[in-house]
Structures are given as structure tokens and as C-alpha cells.
Design an enzyme around this catalytic site. Structure first.
Site, PDB file in Angstrom:
ATOM      1  N   ALA A  12       0.828  -1.201   0.000  1.00 18.23           N
ATOM      2  CA  ALA A  12       0.000   0.000   0.000  1.00 18.23           C
ATOM      3  C   ALA A  12       0.863   1.253   0.000  1.00 18.23           C
ATOM      4  CB  ALA A  12      -0.915  -0.015   1.227  1.00 18.23           C
ATOM      5  N   ARG A  18      -3.947   9.394  -9.700  1.00 20.84           N
ATOM      6  CA  ARG A  18      -5.185   9.559 -10.470  1.00 20.84           C
ATOM      7  C   ARG A  18      -6.423   9.740  -9.597  1.00 20.84           C
ATOM      8  NH1 ARG A  18      -4.336   4.583 -14.386  1.00 20.84           N
ATOM      9  NH2 ARG A  18      -2.808   4.052 -12.789  1.00 20.84           N
ATOM     10  N   GLY A  83       9.413  -0.966  -7.125  1.00 22.84           N
ATOM     11  CA  GLY A  83       8.749  -2.113  -7.733  1.00 22.84           C
ATOM     12  C   GLY A  83       8.137  -3.037  -6.698  1.00 22.84           C
ATOM     13  N   GLU A 158       5.278  -8.662 -17.944  1.00 22.08           N
ATOM     14  CA  GLU A 158       4.579  -7.384 -17.793  1.00 22.08           C
ATOM     15  C   GLU A 158       4.206  -6.833 -19.171  1.00 22.08           C
ATOM     16  OE1 GLU A 158       3.503  -5.923 -14.784  1.00 22.08           O
ATOM     17  OE2 GLU A 158       3.946  -8.024 -14.437  1.00 22.08           O
ATOM     18  N   ARG A 319     -29.713   8.465  13.902  1.00 18.41           N
ATOM     19  CA  ARG A 319     -28.293   8.832  14.000  1.00 18.41           C
ATOM     20  C   ARG A 319     -27.617   8.016  15.097  1.00 18.41           C
ATOM     21  NH1 ARG A 319     -28.481  14.863  15.058  1.00 18.41           N
ATOM     22  NH2 ARG A 319     -26.249  14.513  15.324  1.00 18.41           N
ATOM     23  N   LYS A 337     -31.431  10.664  17.855  1.00 18.29           N
ATOM     24  CA  LYS A 337     -29.981  10.613  18.069  1.00 18.29           C
ATOM     25  C   LYS A 337     -29.698  10.280  19.525  1.00 18.29           C
ATOM     26  CE  LYS A 337     -27.463  13.397  19.929  1.00 18.29           C
ATOM     27  NZ  LYS A 337     -26.745  14.533  20.533  1.00 18.29           N
TER      28      LYS A 337
END
Ligand code: UD1
Ligand code: CA
Length: 449
Positions: A12, A18, A83, A158, A319, A337
């Protein structure tokens, strides 16, 4: 399956440019849970054992988030992203502890399923040195291709390194891999970076394992298992698949969804069988519903417990801390709530109940408001069992309304009401006979002049 020990490594470290976000990609959520937490959950479902999280971009945010979804994980920071093999080797210290199985997963594939991971581990149990989870797609561009020779997996190539012929192969690498712990470090240490991207590819261990005489196998999983998320459109696509899976699982477990495609669940929604969910209901995190309850159309629920045979909505908002007991009713345009609505109590229309207890069988009239906040602190309202609150009343907390007490409509209640009492908190009505007619005549003649 086994008593084999296992280390699950979740990669991660990527930034995910993007996503156009300051939040690291893997912390973007599907069904209210970070993508990487879905991956961790799947690993746990496959008996994934110890967990190593490899992080890089947004390390502080990831470390903080991991406290809740993977508090026991070993966290490794990959300073430079060289990598996927390099990323796995960031967890060298954990791998070196010696495990039977090493599972490698990507943090941005939120739809990976425990079953697919178990199948990969099963391959190791049957003697493979490396198991690759493959999938088929008619659009393989961008993925590593599984190169088979004589019916066996020979290598992964790849996309950027593929020949024209290899580019036509539709069996692709999902990225998920199971590696025999005994051989993992030796294989990883042989990986070089002589390729189109100049990266240390994890995928190279397939050919290396073959060269070392190890058995290498590919499993085939569904495309969803491999679905890597790179932008927010793909995130929404993953959400849609997750919701569709969950709706189906809910229905098969005994929950009626009249229009399933309009109901949205959270990662942790729990619903007992024999419940009915009408169209257009949204579940935020932390909702639990017991058997026989009915949720009418257009409700928004989060952090709420809904007891057996309770009835909610249409158009209700529950809630965090809303706790509805057996056969309680919260009707249209009501908000609850941090409040308990006890057995059989009714809060039917246009009401706000916050920081409160509504005793069993009490009836709360339309437009009732618990005035729980003075701009600084929150205060509690206690309504006894069997009380009746007349419509359009304001209960100014802290306040208690006794059992079986009666509050007249339109009251502003600022003093406690004892059991069995009747409280008026409004001006007395004054009626002037004929005064309306006189007023009308006066106005009409003034207007003529
Ligand atoms: C990878 C696979 C490819 C596969 C595809 C599936 C390799 C070399 N290629 O390609 O065969 O078809 O996934 O989606 O493994 N990461 C790090 N540190 C790094 C590099 C990557 O943590 O130094 C993480 C990324 O954040 C990401 C994952 O590893 O979550 C995959 O990396 P990415 O660069 O996206 O690999 P692909 O080119 O997609
Ligand atoms: Ca990728």
C-alpha cells in the site's frame, strides 16, 4: 484447511495520483471502509495469520488509520518505490521470522475474496512453491500475462515487456500471489530490474522458481478479485459491485429487499432474517437490525440498533446512538440521536428526539422537540413509560417527564413533570365572541375611504 502458519503482506505504498486526492489511494472507501481494510478483512477470512503492511505515500495517515482496521499489523515503510518485489522485501524482517505461507496482496483491490486467497494457500499446501492468482479478461492491456509452457505456468510477462504474440494472451496476473515461506527470501533476492520500467518485479519470481525446480501453479479467479482501483470512477464501479454482492447475500439470508438496487449497505450492516427493507434506504456504519423489523422507504440510518418488530420511516433519520427496542415505532420526518425508544413507544411524526429516553409505550405527538443543546452542552430528557406528549411541545432539557404523565399540546416544558401529572406549558386561550366580525367590518370600511 490447515495449521500452516501464514504472513499476509499488503502493499500500500502507492500514491494513486489519479485519485486527485491528498488522501492516500488505499484509504478511499468502499461501503464506508478503506479499500486496504477490505483487503485485510479478506486475508483474515482466509486465515491470513500475521499481517505486514507496506506503506510509503501518506505514511502518517495510513499508520493512524491502521490503528482501527489492523491494530496488530507490522508496518514497514518503503522509502523509494522501486517495484513490487522491492515492496515485498521491505517486509524482509517479518518474512525472515519463518512462515509456511506468504500471501502478497495489493491494497487497492477491495473486492478480493477470502475464498480466492484460500485457494491460493491450498496450492502451497499441495506442494507448490509459488501460486499466482490469474483471471481472464478480453481487455488485458496493462496487466502482466501468464505465459504457459507445456500446460504449466512458466513466467509472467509485464505488459510493457510483452511481444505482440504475448500481448494477445487473455490470462492475466491479478497481482495476488502465495509464496512458500521457505523459499520466499531466496527467490525475492534474485529479482533484478532489467526491464522496460526498470523496476524490481514481483512477477519475476515465477520464472525464478521454475529455474529452481519448484512447482508453480496458477489459479483462476473472477475479474472482481483482481479489480485494482486507480481513479474515482473505478472506485464507484467497485462500490457498485460490492453493493450488488451484499444485496444478494442479504436476500439469501432472509432479508426482503423490494428494490434491491436502491438500498445501500455499509461494510458492517447486520440485519436479521424476516426483516423488510423498502426502496431507497441508506445504511451508514454501525447499524444492527433485529428480526421482524420493517424499514419503510427513504430512511437514512447510522450507528443505530433497531429491535425486533420495530417499524421505521418512511423518511426517518436514525443517528448514532439511536436504540429502538421491540415494536418501537419511529415514523415520517423524525430524527432520533443518542436516545432509547423503549418497547412499543411511538414517535410518529415530525419529531426530534436527542439525548433522551422514551419509556415503554409512551406516545410522542407530532412536532415534539427535545431541546437538548444550549449552544455549549448537551442535556438529557427522560420520558417515563406510558407518558403522552401532546403535539408541538418543546421539552427543554435537562428535564424529566414522569410515568403516565400528560403534556398538553403546544407546551414548552421547563420544569420536571411528576408521574401521573398533567402539565400545561402554554398561554391560556382567550376567545372574544363576535370580535372577528367587528374587525373585518372596520378594515373594510377603512379601505373604502
Ligand atoms: C501489477 C503486476 C501485474 C498485474 C497487475 C494487476 C507486478 C510487477 N506487476 O502491475 O502483473 O497484472 O499488478 O493489477 O507486480 N507498490 C508498492 N511499491 C512499489 C510498487 C508497487 O507498494 O514499489 C504497490 C502499489 O501501490 C500497488 C501494487 O503494489 O498497490 C501494484 O503496483 P503497480 O505499480 O500498480 O503494478 P502494475 O503495473 O499495475
Ligand atoms: Ca496497478
Amino acid at each position: 484447511m490447515t495449521e500452516r502458519s501464514c504472513l499476509s503482506i499488503v502493499l500500500a505504498a502507492g500514491e494513486g495520483t489519479r485519485m486527485k486526492s491528498a488522501t492516500p489511494k488505499v484509504l478511499h472507501q468502499v461501503a464506508g471502509l478503506p479499500m486496504v481494510a477490505h483487503v485485510v478483512k479478506a486475508a483474515q477470512g482466509a486465515g491470513g495469520g500475521d499481517l505486514a503492511l507496506v506503506i510509503g505515500f501518506g505514511a502518517d495517515a495510513l499508520r493512524a488509520a491502521a490503528q482501527s482496521f489492523a491494530p496488530k499489523a507490522d508496518i514497514f515503510v518503503q522509502e523509494q518505490r522501486l517495484g513490487t518485489a522491492h515492496a515485498v522485501l521491505s517486509a524482509r524482517e517479518a518474512i525472515a521470522r519463518g512462515y509456511d505461507d506468504i500471501l502478497v496482496m495489493f491494497g487497492d483491490t477491495p473486492l478480493v475474496e477470502a475464498d480466492a486467497l484460500s485457494a491460493a494457500r491450498e496450492g502451497l499446501a499441495q506442494g507448490a512453491g509459488v501460486v499466482v492468482m490469474g483471471f481472464r479478461t478480453e481487455n488485458p492491456s496493462g496487466y502482466g500475462r501468464l505465459i504457459e509452457k507445456d500446460g504449466a505456468l512458466a513466467a509472467i510477462r509485464e505488459d510493457k515487456d510483452c511481444s505482440e504474440a504475448e500481448k494477445r494472451i487473455t490470462l492475466c496476473n491479478s497481482g495476488l500471489m502465495a509464496i512458500s515461506g521457505k523459499h520466499a527470501l531466496a527467490l525475492l533476492d534474485q529479482v533484478g530490474n532489467d526491464n522496460a520500467k526498470g523496476e524490481y518485479y514481483l512477477t519475476d519470481i515465477v520464472a525464478l522458481a521454475r529455474k529452481a525446480g519448484l512447482k508453480v501453479v496458477a489459479t483462476e479467479a473472477s475479474f472482481e478479485n483482481a479489480l485494482g482501483i486507480n481513479n474515482r470512477a473505478e472506485l464507484a464501479a467497485a462500490e457498485a459491485i460490492w453493493q450488488a454482492r451484499t444485496r444478494r447475500a442479504m436476500m439469501l439470508s432472509g432479508v426482503t429487499l423490494i428494490a434491491p438496487e436502491t438500498v445501500f449497505f455499509s461494510h458492517d450492516t447486520e440485519i436479521a432474517p424476516e426483516t423488510i427493507i423498502e426502496p431507497n434506504v441508506y445504511f451508514g456504519p454501525g447499524v444492527k437490525i433485529e428480526a421482524g423489523a420493517k424499514i419503510h422507504a427513504f430512511c437514512h440510518l447510522e450507528g443505530a440498533t433497531i429491535g425486533p418488530k420495530a417499524d421505521v420511516g418512511p423518511f426517518a433519520r436514525l443517528r448514532p446512538g439511536a436504540d429502538l427496542r421491540e415494536k418501537a415505532k419511529v415514523g415520517n420526518f423524525c430524527e432520533v440521536k443518542k436516545a432509547t425508544v423503549e418497547e412499543g413507544a411511538k414517535v410518529n411524526h415530525l419529531t426530534y428526539i436527542g439525548d433522551a429516553r422514551v419509556g415503554a409505550g409512551a406516545n410522542i405527538g407530532a412536532g415534539t422537540i427535545t431541546c437538548n443543546y444550549d449552544g455549549y452542552s448537551k442535556f438529557f430528557t427522560d420520558i417515563g413509560a406510558g407518558a403522552f406528549i401532546g403535539s408541538n411541545s418543546s421539552l427543554v432539557a435537562p428535564i424529566s417527564i414522569g410515568e403516565r404523565a400528560y403534556v398538553a399540546s403546544g407546551s414548552v416544558i421547563t420544569e420536571n413533570v411528576p408521574d401521573d401529572s398533567l402539565a400545561f406549558g402554554r398561554a391560556r386561550q382567550k376567545t372574544l365572541p363576535e370580535r372577528a366580525r367587528q374587525l373585518r367590518e372596520m378594515r373594510a370600511s377603512a379601505a373604502k375611504k
